[in-house]
Design a protein around this motif. Structure first.
Motif, PDB file in Angstrom:
ATOM      1  N   ASP A  38       0.855  -1.190   0.000  1.00 22.37           N
ATOM      2  CA  ASP A  38       0.000   0.000   0.000  1.00 22.37           C
ATOM      3  C   ASP A  38       0.888   1.235   0.000  1.00 22.37           C
ATOM      4  O   ASP A  38       1.038   1.923   1.017  1.00 22.37           O
ATOM      5  CB  ASP A  38      -0.912  -0.006   1.237  1.00 22.37           C
ATOM      6  CG  ASP A  38      -2.095   0.932   1.086  1.00 22.37           C
ATOM      7  OD1 ASP A  38      -2.079   1.743   0.127  1.00 22.37           O
ATOM      8  OD2 ASP A  38      -3.021   0.860   1.902  1.00 22.37           O
ATOM      9  N   GLU A  40       0.695   4.219  -0.833  1.00 23.05           N
ATOM     10  CA  GLU A  40       0.165   5.524  -0.443  1.00 23.05           C
ATOM     11  C   GLU A  40       0.273   5.758   1.068  1.00 23.05           C
ATOM     12  O   GLU A  40       0.143   6.897   1.527  1.00 23.05           O
ATOM     13  CB  GLU A  40      -1.282   5.671  -0.898  1.00 23.05           C
ATOM     14  CG  GLU A  40      -1.427   5.769  -2.411  1.00 23.05           C
ATOM     15  CD  GLU A  40      -2.850   6.079  -2.841  1.00 23.05           C
ATOM     16  OE1 GLU A  40      -3.718   6.179  -1.946  1.00 23.05           O
ATOM     17  OE2 GLU A  40      -3.080   6.220  -4.054  1.00 23.05           O
ATOM     18  N   LYS A  41       0.496   4.684   1.827  1.00 24.36           N
ATOM     19  CA  LYS A  41       0.647   4.827   3.275  1.00 24.36           C
ATOM     20  C   LYS A  41       2.089   5.136   3.685  1.00 24.36           C
ATOM     21  O   LYS A  41       2.399   5.213   4.866  1.00 24.36           O
ATOM     22  CB  LYS A  41       0.167   3.555   3.978  1.00 24.36           C
ATOM     23  CG  LYS A  41      -1.342   3.353   3.895  1.00 24.36           C
ATOM     24  CD  LYS A  41      -1.781   2.141   4.689  1.00 24.36           C
ATOM     25  CE  LYS A  41      -3.309   1.980   4.644  1.00 24.36           C
ATOM     26  NZ  LYS A  41      -3.760   0.779   5.410  1.00 24.36           N
ATOM     27  N   GLN A 321      -8.031   2.878 -14.241  1.00 25.46           N
ATOM     28  CA  GLN A 321      -8.125   3.757 -13.076  1.00 25.46           C
ATOM     29  C   GLN A 321      -9.315   3.390 -12.206  1.00 25.46           C
ATOM     30  O   GLN A 321      -9.239   3.442 -10.971  1.00 25.46           O
ATOM     31  CB  GLN A 321      -8.242   5.221 -13.515  1.00 25.46           C
ATOM     32  CG  GLN A 321      -8.162   6.209 -12.355  1.00 25.46           C
ATOM     33  CD  GLN A 321      -6.858   6.086 -11.597  1.00 25.46           C
ATOM     34  OE1 GLN A 321      -5.775   6.158 -12.187  1.00 25.46           O
ATOM     35  NE2 GLN A 321      -6.939   5.893 -10.276  1.00 25.46           N
ATOM     36  N   TYR A 322     -10.422   2.999 -12.833  1.00 23.84           N
ATOM     37  CA  TYR A 322     -11.590   2.581 -12.064  1.00 23.84           C
ATOM     38  C   TYR A 322     -11.251   1.368 -11.191  1.00 23.84           C
ATOM     39  O   TYR A 322     -11.595   1.336 -10.001  1.00 23.84           O
ATOM     40  CB  TYR A 322     -12.749   2.244 -13.000  1.00 23.84           C
ATOM     41  CG  TYR A 322     -13.957   1.694 -12.290  1.00 23.84           C
ATOM     42  CD1 TYR A 322     -14.862   2.531 -11.649  1.00 23.84           C
ATOM     43  CD2 TYR A 322     -14.201   0.321 -12.253  1.00 23.84           C
ATOM     44  CE1 TYR A 322     -15.963   2.036 -10.972  1.00 23.84           C
ATOM     45  CE2 TYR A 322     -15.299  -0.196 -11.594  1.00 23.84           C
ATOM     46  CZ  TYR A 322     -16.181   0.663 -10.956  1.00 23.84           C
ATOM     47  OH  TYR A 322     -17.274   0.153 -10.286  1.00 23.84           O
ATOM     48  N   ASP A 325      -8.918   2.319  -8.307  1.00 26.04           N
ATOM     49  CA  ASP A 325      -9.660   2.988  -7.227  1.00 26.04           C
ATOM     50  C   ASP A 325     -10.473   1.988  -6.412  1.00 26.04           C
ATOM     51  O   ASP A 325     -10.516   2.063  -5.176  1.00 26.04           O
ATOM     52  CB  ASP A 325     -10.581   4.064  -7.805  1.00 26.04           C
ATOM     53  CG  ASP A 325      -9.807   5.268  -8.335  1.00 26.04           C
ATOM     54  OD1 ASP A 325      -8.643   5.441  -7.939  1.00 26.04           O
ATOM     55  OD2 ASP A 325     -10.375   6.023  -9.155  1.00 26.04           O
ATOM     56  N   ARG A 326     -11.108   1.043  -7.104  1.00 28.23           N
ATOM     57  CA  ARG A 326     -11.895   0.039  -6.389  1.00 28.23           C
ATOM     58  C   ARG A 326     -11.011  -0.821  -5.499  1.00 28.23           C
ATOM     59  O   ARG A 326     -11.366  -1.116  -4.349  1.00 28.23           O
ATOM     60  CB  ARG A 326     -12.654  -0.849  -7.393  1.00 28.23           C
ATOM     61  CG  ARG A 326     -13.841  -0.204  -8.080  1.00 28.23           C
ATOM     62  CD  ARG A 326     -15.008   0.037  -7.108  1.00 28.23           C
ATOM     63  NE  ARG A 326     -15.299  -1.152  -6.312  1.00 28.23           N
ATOM     64  CZ  ARG A 326     -16.035  -2.184  -6.732  1.00 28.23           C
ATOM     65  NH1 ARG A 326     -16.559  -2.167  -7.950  1.00 28.23           N
ATOM     66  NH2 ARG A 326     -16.264  -3.222  -5.947  1.00 28.23           N
ATOM     67  N   ALA A 328      -8.279   0.004  -4.158  1.00 29.67           N
ATOM     68  CA  ALA A 328      -7.766   0.821  -3.055  1.00 29.67           C
ATOM     69  C   ALA A 328      -8.856   1.152  -2.043  1.00 29.67           C
ATOM     70  O   ALA A 328      -8.581   1.812  -1.036  1.00 29.67           O
ATOM     71  CB  ALA A 328      -7.162   2.105  -3.602  1.00 29.67           C
ATOM     72  N   GLY A 329     -10.090   0.704  -2.305  1.00 22.28           N
ATOM     73  CA  GLY A 329     -11.182   0.952  -1.379  1.00 22.28           C
ATOM     74  C   GLY A 329     -11.790   2.332  -1.490  1.00 22.28           C
ATOM     75  O   GLY A 329     -12.544   2.763  -0.607  1.00 22.28           O
ATOM     76  N   ARG A 330     -11.472   3.034  -2.583  1.00 25.03           N
ATOM     77  CA  ARG A 330     -12.020   4.377  -2.753  1.00 25.03           C
ATOM     78  C   ARG A 330     -13.411   4.313  -3.368  1.00 25.03           C
ATOM     79  O   ARG A 330     -13.691   3.480  -4.240  1.00 25.03           O
ATOM     80  CB  ARG A 330     -11.096   5.223  -3.637  1.00 25.03           C
ATOM     81  CG  ARG A 330      -9.769   5.552  -2.988  1.00 25.03           C
ATOM     82  CD  ARG A 330      -8.986   6.550  -3.824  1.00 25.03           C
ATOM     83  NE  ARG A 330      -8.346   5.925  -4.976  1.00 25.03           N
ATOM     84  CZ  ARG A 330      -7.108   5.456  -4.983  1.00 25.03           C
ATOM     85  NH1 ARG A 330      -6.371   5.513  -3.879  1.00 25.03           N
ATOM     86  NH2 ARG A 330      -6.588   4.925  -6.075  1.00 25.03           N
ATOM     87  N   ASP A 331     -14.289   5.209  -2.930  1.00 30.19           N
ATOM     88  CA  ASP A 331     -15.604   5.322  -3.536  1.00 30.19           C
ATOM     89  C   ASP A 331     -15.443   5.904  -4.933  1.00 30.19           C
ATOM     90  O   ASP A 331     -14.747   6.908  -5.126  1.00 30.19           O
ATOM     91  CB  ASP A 331     -16.513   6.238  -2.709  1.00 30.19           C
ATOM     92  CG  ASP A 331     -16.890   5.627  -1.370  1.00 30.19           C
ATOM     93  OD1 ASP A 331     -16.913   4.385  -1.287  1.00 30.19           O
ATOM     94  OD2 ASP A 331     -17.145   6.393  -0.415  1.00 30.19           O
ATOM     95  N   CYS A 332     -16.039   5.273  -5.901  1.00 30.47           N
ATOM     96  CA  CYS A 332     -15.901   5.792  -7.266  1.00 30.47           C
ATOM     97  C   CYS A 332     -17.135   5.432  -8.072  1.00 30.47           C
ATOM     98  O   CYS A 332     -17.667   4.322  -7.978  1.00 30.47           O
ATOM     99  CB  CYS A 332     -14.644   5.256  -7.941  1.00 30.47           C
ATOM    100  SG  CYS A 332     -14.464   3.459  -7.904  1.00 30.47           S
TER     101      CYS A 332
END
Length: 355
Positions: A38, A40-41, A321-322, A325-326, A328-332
């Motif tokens: 991960d 980004e952490k 990208q979709y 994002d999914r 990574a657990g991001r709402d999209c």
């Protein structure tokens, strides 16, 4: 000259391991693991140090061990109808490039336009632990989508979907694309049309395009004469130019001949252009010809080909990208549908007799 990694950089004197990366980077092994699983952490400064250590040691992470720790395979499946189509290559390259930048590998499989084969391939990918799947088109059994939802595997449809579908899709409106080209030819005064198309069998995208031609003509009180409609009998991309040339001969032999021929792709259109030249038919003076896809040769044919430009690379990047994002657990939200562009060149013009 290529610099060789000194063996003294490793603690074991053999192949470097994660602990060696952590030591050279000056961070903990937990930080290296966090960077891999991960990133980004981890701060950008620390990411740079870990990347430099990985490069210095020429270290290749053990994918199996990484998967055991993260419970992810870091792979994404992609199912396409065929790899014979030049436009699918561009989408896949953009898709793989975007995912690769995130450390994700792509497995590609071909369904040969067979929905059941696509379902079988998807089950195989799920069994091998892919983290997500991209599907070119949504012409598959409902059981495939039920499986992906049940396993909580993110997926995205590319290129296009059925009008009544709620699947996330990075694509464009195929019917709208052919409504645009048909309306433009009507504006140029054409009332007699011919069509040379690929097969609609097991291909709802092509069926939508052909349906749009029929519907747009009907709105204007016109219709295709059966002798002026030629459809390939299979989904192969082999033999398209010979098919187009033979179809062109047959269509033009049925009077009154069309003044405009709409083709299902640029290869078919180029076949029609070649036969028009062989038969001495003036394009666009006597007959207009249009294509679809805007492949490279379209701008260089003689005459240059009027066509519809499809955003292949954009679809691949949006789909990737979709899924990123999914995962990574991001709402999209589902990717926005893309626009196509009518590219008018020399192969279309006003209908004969229209001032």
């Amino acid at each position: 000259m290529t610099a060789q990694t000194p063996r003294s950089l490793t603690t074991s004197g053999d192949e470097p391991v994660l602990a060696d990366v952590a030591r050279v980077a000056g961070v903990s092994t937990a930080t290296v693991s966090r960077y891999l699983n991960d990133p980004e952490k981890v701060t950008e400064k620390t990411r740079a140090r870990v990347r430099a250590a990985i490069t210095q040691l020429d270290w290749v992470p053990n994918a199996a061990a990484r998967s055991l720790v993260s419970r992810r395979s870091y792979t994404v499946g992609a199912i396409v109808p065929t790899l014979e189509h030049e436009k699918f290559h561009q989408q896949l390259q953009a898709f793989q490039g975007r995912l690769g930048a995130e450390g994700l590998a792509v497995f590609v499989a071909c369904s040969s336009y067979d929905p059941e084969e696509g379902y079988r391939l998807a089950r195989g990918m799920v069994g091998r632990g892919v983290d997500a799947i991209a599907l070119l088109g949504d012409n598959y059994p409902d059981a495939l989508f039920d499986l992906l939802r049940a396993k909580d595997i993110p997926y995205v449809v590319t290129f296009g979907k059925r009008a009544d579908s709620d699947h996330p899709c990075a694509g464009f409106d195929h019917a709208r694309a052919y409504e645009v080209i048909t309306r433009r030819l009507l504006e140029l005064g054409h009332t007699r049309f011919g069509v040379i198309f690929q097969s609609t069998k097991l291909n709802n995208r092509v069926a939508a395009r052909l349906g749009a031609i029929h519907a747009t003509l009907a709105e204007n009180g016109l219709a295709l004469r059966p002798p002026h409609l030629a459809l390939m009998d299979n989904n192969s991309n082999v033999g398209r130019i010979p098919f187009a040339r033979k179809s062109f001969q047959q269509i033009m032999s049925h009077a009154p001949a069309p003044t405009a021929i709409i083709c299902g792709n640029d290869i078919l259109a180029i076949g029609a252009l070649l036969e028009a030249e062989a038969m001495g038919i003036d394009v666009p003076g006597t007959l207009s010809i249009s294509g679809f896809d805007d492949i490279e040769i379209a701008a260089h044919s003689r005459p240059s080909l009027t066509t519809v430009r499809v955003p292949d690379r954009e679809m691949g990047e949006l789909a990737a990208q979709y899924l990123i994002d999914r995962l990574a657990g991001r709402d999209c939200a589902s990717p926005a549908m893309l626009d196509v562009l009518l590219v008018e060149r020399e192969s279309t013009g006003k209908a004969p007799g229209v001032a």
